[in-house]
Design a protein around this motif. Structure first.
Motif, PDB file in Angstrom:
ATOM      1  N   ALA A 301      -9.282  -6.822   1.681  1.00  0.00           N
ATOM      2  CA  ALA A 301     -10.015  -5.661   1.154  1.00  0.00           C
ATOM      3  C   ALA A 301      -9.083  -4.682   0.441  1.00  0.00           C
ATOM      4  O   ALA A 301      -9.487  -4.018  -0.520  1.00  0.00           O
ATOM      5  CB  ALA A 301     -10.752  -4.954   2.282  1.00  0.00           C
ATOM      6  N   HIS A 302      -7.843  -4.575   0.905  1.00  0.00           N
ATOM      7  CA  HIS A 302      -6.874  -3.652   0.309  1.00  0.00           C
ATOM      8  C   HIS A 302      -5.738  -4.383  -0.410  1.00  0.00           C
ATOM      9  O   HIS A 302      -4.787  -3.744  -0.860  1.00  0.00           O
ATOM     10  CB  HIS A 302      -6.288  -2.753   1.399  1.00  0.00           C
ATOM     11  CG  HIS A 302      -7.318  -2.038   2.212  1.00  0.00           C
ATOM     12  ND1 HIS A 302      -8.087  -1.011   1.701  1.00  0.00           N
ATOM     13  CD2 HIS A 302      -7.749  -2.217   3.488  1.00  0.00           C
ATOM     14  CE1 HIS A 302      -8.927  -0.578   2.629  1.00  0.00           C
ATOM     15  NE2 HIS A 302      -8.745  -1.296   3.720  1.00  0.00           N
ATOM     16  N   ASN A 303      -5.854  -5.709  -0.501  1.00  0.00           N
ATOM     17  CA  ASN A 303      -4.795  -6.533  -1.104  1.00  0.00           C
ATOM     18  C   ASN A 303      -3.436  -6.190  -0.501  1.00  0.00           C
ATOM     19  O   ASN A 303      -2.434  -6.033  -1.206  1.00  0.00           O
ATOM     20  CB  ASN A 303      -4.771  -6.342  -2.622  1.00  0.00           C
ATOM     21  CG  ASN A 303      -3.973  -7.427  -3.330  1.00  0.00           C
ATOM     22  OD1 ASN A 303      -3.950  -8.579  -2.889  1.00  0.00           O
ATOM     23  ND2 ASN A 303      -3.302  -7.067  -4.416  1.00  0.00           N
ATOM     24  N   GLN A 304      -3.407  -6.096   0.826  1.00  0.00           N
ATOM     25  CA  GLN A 304      -2.212  -5.604   1.517  1.00  0.00           C
ATOM     26  C   GLN A 304      -1.682  -6.636   2.511  1.00  0.00           C
ATOM     27  O   GLN A 304      -2.400  -7.087   3.403  1.00  0.00           O
ATOM     28  CB  GLN A 304      -2.543  -4.306   2.261  1.00  0.00           C
ATOM     29  CG  GLN A 304      -1.357  -3.711   3.008  1.00  0.00           C
ATOM     30  CD  GLN A 304      -1.751  -2.523   3.858  1.00  0.00           C
ATOM     31  OE1 GLN A 304      -2.931  -2.222   4.028  1.00  0.00           O
ATOM     32  NE2 GLN A 304      -0.759  -1.839   4.411  1.00  0.00           N
ATOM     33  N   LEU A 305      -0.417  -6.990   2.361  1.00  0.00           N
ATOM     34  CA  LEU A 305       0.270  -7.830   3.328  1.00  0.00           C
ATOM     35  C   LEU A 305       0.820  -6.953   4.446  1.00  0.00           C
ATOM     36  O   LEU A 305       1.512  -5.962   4.177  1.00  0.00           O
ATOM     37  CB  LEU A 305       1.421  -8.578   2.644  1.00  0.00           C
ATOM     38  CG  LEU A 305       2.247  -9.520   3.518  1.00  0.00           C
ATOM     39  CD1 LEU A 305       1.407 -10.698   3.989  1.00  0.00           C
ATOM     40  CD2 LEU A 305       3.469 -10.016   2.742  1.00  0.00           C
ATOM     41  N   ILE A 306       0.484  -7.282   5.684  1.00  0.00           N
ATOM     42  CA  ILE A 306       1.020  -6.551   6.835  1.00  0.00           C
ATOM     43  C   ILE A 306       2.416  -7.102   7.103  1.00  0.00           C
ATOM     44  O   ILE A 306       2.566  -8.204   7.638  1.00  0.00           O
ATOM     45  CB  ILE A 306       0.116  -6.706   8.073  1.00  0.00           C
ATOM     46  CG1 ILE A 306      -1.331  -6.319   7.728  1.00  0.00           C
ATOM     47  CG2 ILE A 306       0.646  -5.839   9.225  1.00  0.00           C
ATOM     48  CD1 ILE A 306      -1.509  -4.924   7.186  1.00  0.00           C
ATOM     49  N   LYS A 307       3.431  -6.323   6.719  1.00  0.00           N
ATOM     50  CA  LYS A 307       4.806  -6.831   6.725  1.00  0.00           C
ATOM     51  C   LYS A 307       5.449  -6.658   8.093  1.00  0.00           C
ATOM     52  O   LYS A 307       6.403  -5.903   8.282  1.00  0.00           O
ATOM     53  CB  LYS A 307       5.601  -6.167   5.615  1.00  0.00           C
ATOM     54  CG  LYS A 307       5.122  -6.605   4.230  1.00  0.00           C
ATOM     55  CD  LYS A 307       6.045  -6.149   3.137  1.00  0.00           C
ATOM     56  CE  LYS A 307       5.614  -6.747   1.793  1.00  0.00           C
ATOM     57  NZ  LYS A 307       6.519  -6.357   0.700  1.00  0.00           N
ATOM     58  N   GLU A 308       4.870  -7.376   9.036  1.00  0.00           N
ATOM     59  CA  GLU A 308       5.407  -7.487  10.388  1.00  0.00           C
ATOM     60  C   GLU A 308       5.464  -8.973  10.733  1.00  0.00           C
ATOM     61  O   GLU A 308       4.633  -9.761  10.262  1.00  0.00           O
ATOM     62  CB  GLU A 308       4.519  -6.761  11.395  1.00  0.00           C
ATOM     63  CG  GLU A 308       4.358  -5.282  11.130  1.00  0.00           C
ATOM     64  CD  GLU A 308       3.277  -4.639  11.980  1.00  0.00           C
ATOM     65  OE1 GLU A 308       3.114  -3.407  11.874  1.00  0.00           O
ATOM     66  OE2 GLU A 308       2.579  -5.358  12.737  1.00  0.00           O
ATOM     67  N   LYS A 309       6.434  -9.314  11.558  1.00  0.00           N
ATOM     68  CA  LYS A 309       6.553 -10.704  12.017  1.00  0.00           C
ATOM     69  C   LYS A 309       6.518 -10.691  13.535  1.00  0.00           C
ATOM     70  O   LYS A 309       7.511 -10.368  14.186  1.00  0.00           O
ATOM     71  CB  LYS A 309       7.836 -11.347  11.476  1.00  0.00           C
ATOM     72  CG  LYS A 309       7.818 -11.498   9.955  1.00  0.00           C
ATOM     73  CD  LYS A 309       9.187 -11.778   9.388  1.00  0.00           C
ATOM     74  CE  LYS A 309       9.124 -11.799   7.849  1.00  0.00           C
ATOM     75  NZ  LYS A 309      10.475 -11.778   7.256  1.00  0.00           N
ATOM     76  N   HIS A 310       5.341 -10.973  14.073  1.00  0.00           N
ATOM     77  CA  HIS A 310       5.147 -10.960  15.514  1.00  0.00           C
ATOM     78  C   HIS A 310       5.625 -12.281  16.111  1.00  0.00           C
ATOM     79  O   HIS A 310       5.682 -13.301  15.437  1.00  0.00           O
ATOM     80  CB  HIS A 310       3.681 -10.731  15.855  1.00  0.00           C
ATOM     81  CG  HIS A 310       3.170  -9.389  15.430  1.00  0.00           C
ATOM     82  ND1 HIS A 310       1.983  -8.875  15.900  1.00  0.00           N
ATOM     83  CD2 HIS A 310       3.665  -8.448  14.583  1.00  0.00           C
ATOM     84  CE1 HIS A 310       1.768  -7.683  15.360  1.00  0.00           C
ATOM     85  NE2 HIS A 310       2.783  -7.408  14.550  1.00  0.00           N
TER      86      HIS A 310
END
Length: 396
Positions: A301-310
């Protein structure tokens, strides 16, 4: 990296993970295991205890005993089963509480289907490992309860959550980050996983049919057949209610769906699911960073990559990409698994205090204020990845 070194390193990692849980999590005062240990290895003896964490501890040590025959793993599994049996099972209404207090009294009595599935899964596994008949009996009882209370006989699939007495609940969410919807990918994936494990110890024909229906739910509703990604949330009519891509769940489902088809021995489903597993693994490649780590999520929806590596998507990437290599013989999939393991060793493993960090940000700083052990941080994803690779790289 070659397969022999890969196997040896993961054997060592498995032992290190299990040693951590043996040495740090046992609650000698109140029984069972601590409800929380923070990133700095500080334990919180007064923290509530979650059913999912305790079920995952039970599954982990049961599976580890099956693999290694180390008696201390059997002891841990038996401890976990006894605590679940004594404190998490609702003797009045049936099913599993979400959480209990540090003393083992009811804390949150809601009946989340995700938790029912994990206890069923773990009880099936300890019976596989140690032939614990009460565990098999409990697993079968939970299966019947899930089918009675949660199965949608009209539209298919399973509803998400109920009050303690199995009445409707306004807030169905598994966690604060989830959408409040009646059906979810996550719960369906872990009901499938649990039913698959139960079928190994109890090859019931009706159970088999429900596994087939679950695989159909994934094929018809949960997997986006165009992209290979999973839809995450649905209303009761299976209308999609989320645009988020969860790379960890995509790669986890790619191999768990195939495992289910193989365990029930349905050749047509096996063939179709093998092709699907490769397609889903291909879809996840876009979520890999150049360092080998797997990003957390993508918000369409926001063209956003969540830049976390769990931690847990890394564990699932190890198995999912290795599985895709086994199915396709395409070397790039094996290299993705090797690269991911290198990333885990460098950035996710806690070399000072043991176990794995919750995760890291884009700049590799460790995510603060997260748990080493807690409602969601457990030994299940990483130990299972180690065990899967060990089995798959060990010559018969």
């Amino acid at each position: 990296m070659n397969l022999s070194i890969f196997r040896i390193e993961l054997q060592q990692e498995l032992q290190a993970i299990l040693d951590y849980w043996i040495n740090n999590t046992v609650d000698e005062m109140e029984g069972g295991f601590y409800g929380r240990i923070d990133n700095d290895n500080i334990s919180y003896p007064d923290a509530p205890k979650g059913s999912v964490l305790n079920a995952r501890i039970l599954w982990t040590f049961s599976a580890a005993f099956s693999l290694t025959k180390d008696p201390q793993y059997a002891t841990m599994a038996e401890r976990a089963f006894s605590y679940i049996q004594d404190h998490f099972i609702d003797k009045e209404y049936g099913g599993v509480y979400w959480s209990v207090t540090h003393r083992g009294d009811i804390h949150d009595p809601k009946k989340q289907l995700y938790a029912q599935a994990f206890v069923l899964y773990a009880c099936s596994e300890i019976h596989r490992a140690l032939q614990v008949e009460p565990a098999k009996k409990l697993a079968i009882a939970l299966y019947h309860l899930i089918q009675e209370k949660s199965f949608d006989a009209i539209k298919g699939g399973y509803f998400e959550a109920y009050a303690r007495n199995w009445q409707p609940l306004a807030d169905l969410r598994l966690s604060d980050k989830d959408a409040n919807e009646k059906k979810t990918m996550n719960t369906h994936l872990h009901i499938l996983e649990a039913y698959t494990c139960l079928y190994r110890i109890w090859p019931d024909e009706q159970l088999k049919q429900h596994i087939i229906l679950l695989l159909k739910n994934f094929d018809d509703h949960i997997i986006d057949q165009q992209t290979g990604h999973l839809h995450l949330f649905f209303d009761e009519d299976w209308n999609v209610k989320s645009g988020t891509v969860s790379y960890g769940h995509d790669i986890e489902a790619s191999w768990l769906l195939l495992e289910a088809a193989e365990v029930i021995g349905d050749e047509a489903l096996i063939a179709g699911t093998k092709a699907l597993a490769i397609k889903m693994a291909e879809a996840v490649i876009i979520g890999l960073d150049i360092d080998g780590g797997l990003w957390y999520e993508f918000e369409k929806a926001h063209n956003q990559l969540i830049k976390e590596k769990h931690w847990w998507p890394q564990a699932e990437a190890l198995v999912g990409f290795y599985n895709a290599w086994q199915l396709s013989d395409r070397h790039e999939f094996l290299q993705y698994a090797f690269n991911n393991w290198a990333f885990i060793k460098q950035h996710i493993r806690d070399h000072k205090n043991g176990e794995w960090f919750w995760g890291v940000y884009e700049d590799y700083t460790v995510m603060p204020s997260q748990d080493k052990a807690g409602f969601w941080k457990c030994p299940y994803h990483n130990s299972r990845a180690c065990m899967e690779i060990i089995r798959r790289t060990t010559k018969p």
